[in-house]
Design a protein around this motif. Structure first.
Motif, PDB file in Angstrom:
ATOM      1  N   UNK A 265      58.186   6.111  20.900  1.00  0.00           N
ATOM      2  CA  UNK A 265      59.597   5.826  21.150  1.00  0.00           C
ATOM      3  C   UNK A 265      60.114   6.575  22.362  1.00  0.00           C
ATOM      4  N   UNK A 266      59.718   7.831  22.496  1.00  0.00           N
ATOM      5  CA  UNK A 266      60.124   8.618  23.657  1.00  0.00           C
ATOM      6  C   UNK A 266      59.614   7.971  24.941  1.00  0.00           C
ATOM      7  N   UNK A 267      58.379   7.510  24.918  1.00  0.00           N
ATOM      8  CA  UNK A 267      57.792   6.885  26.102  1.00  0.00           C
ATOM      9  C   UNK A 267      58.531   5.596  26.449  1.00  0.00           C
ATOM     10  N   UNK A 268      58.904   4.824  25.450  1.00  0.00           N
ATOM     11  CA  UNK A 268      59.645   3.593  25.706  1.00  0.00           C
ATOM     12  C   UNK A 268      61.008   3.896  26.320  1.00  0.00           C
ATOM     13  N   UNK A 269      61.696   4.897  25.792  1.00  0.00           N
ATOM     14  CA  UNK A 269      63.003   5.279  26.329  1.00  0.00           C
ATOM     15  C   UNK A 269      62.859   5.774  27.762  1.00  0.00           C
ATOM     16  N   UNK A 270      61.849   6.592  28.028  1.00  0.00           N
ATOM     17  CA  UNK A 270      61.625   7.112  29.370  1.00  0.00           C
ATOM     18  C   UNK A 270      61.400   5.970  30.361  1.00  0.00           C
ATOM     19  N   UNK A 271      60.615   4.997  29.943  1.00  0.00           N
ATOM     20  CA  UNK A 271      60.313   3.868  30.807  1.00  0.00           C
ATOM     21  C   UNK A 271      61.558   3.017  31.079  1.00  0.00           C
ATOM     22  N   UNK A 272      62.345   2.762  30.063  1.00  0.00           N
ATOM     23  CA  UNK A 272      63.561   1.959  30.234  1.00  0.00           C
ATOM     24  C   UNK A 272      64.568   2.678  31.124  1.00  0.00           C
ATOM     25  N   UNK A 273      64.743   3.970  30.913  1.00  0.00           N
ATOM     26  CA  UNK A 273      65.685   4.741  31.729  1.00  0.00           C
ATOM     27  C   UNK A 273      65.225   4.753  33.187  1.00  0.00           C
ATOM     28  N   UNK A 274      63.938   4.922  33.421  1.00  0.00           N
ATOM     29  CA  UNK A 274      63.418   4.894  34.793  1.00  0.00           C
ATOM     30  C   UNK A 274      63.677   3.533  35.426  1.00  0.00           C
ATOM     31  N   UNK A 275      63.480   2.465  34.664  1.00  0.00           N
ATOM     32  CA  UNK A 275      63.727   1.117  35.183  1.00  0.00           C
ATOM     33  C   UNK A 275      65.205   0.933  35.526  1.00  0.00           C
ATOM     34  N   UNK A 276      66.084   1.343  34.627  1.00  0.00           N
ATOM     35  CA  UNK A 276      67.523   1.201  34.866  1.00  0.00           C
ATOM     36  C   UNK A 276      67.986   2.038  36.049  1.00  0.00           C
ATOM     37  N   UNK A 277      67.300   3.155  36.287  1.00  0.00           N
ATOM     38  CA  UNK A 277      67.649   4.017  37.413  1.00  0.00           C
ATOM     39  C   UNK A 277      67.076   3.479  38.730  1.00  0.00           C
ATOM     40  N   UNK A 278      66.283   2.416  38.648  1.00  0.00           N
ATOM     41  CA  UNK A 278      65.731   1.814  39.847  1.00  0.00           C
ATOM     42  C   UNK A 278      64.372   2.347  40.252  1.00  0.00           C
ATOM     43  N   UNK A 279      63.786   3.214  39.434  1.00  0.00           N
ATOM     44  CA  UNK A 279      62.469   3.782  39.742  1.00  0.00           C
ATOM     45  C   UNK A 279      61.398   2.926  39.067  1.00  0.00           C
ATOM     46  N   UNK A 280      61.044   1.820  39.719  1.00  0.00           N
ATOM     47  CA  UNK A 280      60.115   0.867  39.116  1.00  0.00           C
ATOM     48  C   UNK A 280      58.711   1.441  38.971  1.00  0.00           C
ATOM     49  N   UNK A 281      58.307   2.291  39.897  1.00  0.00           N
ATOM     50  CA  UNK A 281      56.969   2.902  39.798  1.00  0.00           C
ATOM     51  C   UNK A 281      56.870   3.787  38.552  1.00  0.00           C
TER      52      UNK A 281
END
Length: 43
Positions: A4-20
């Protein structure tokens, strides 16, 4: 919980514009778990 933590981290990075960072998987699961318990055709 780590999944769950990994999923949240990935979504937040995506929303912040950090696609990599959103594409990176920073999760290492232990070798034992539900899929290795022989409790069915899980994996």
């Amino acid at each position: 919980m780590a999944t769950g933590y990994e999923q949240v981290r990935s979504v937040v990075a995506y929303l912040a514009g950090d696609l990599e960072a959103a594409k990176l998987v920073q999760l290492s699961l232990p070798e034992t778990g539900v899929c290795n318990s022989g409790a069915g055709g899980c994996c």
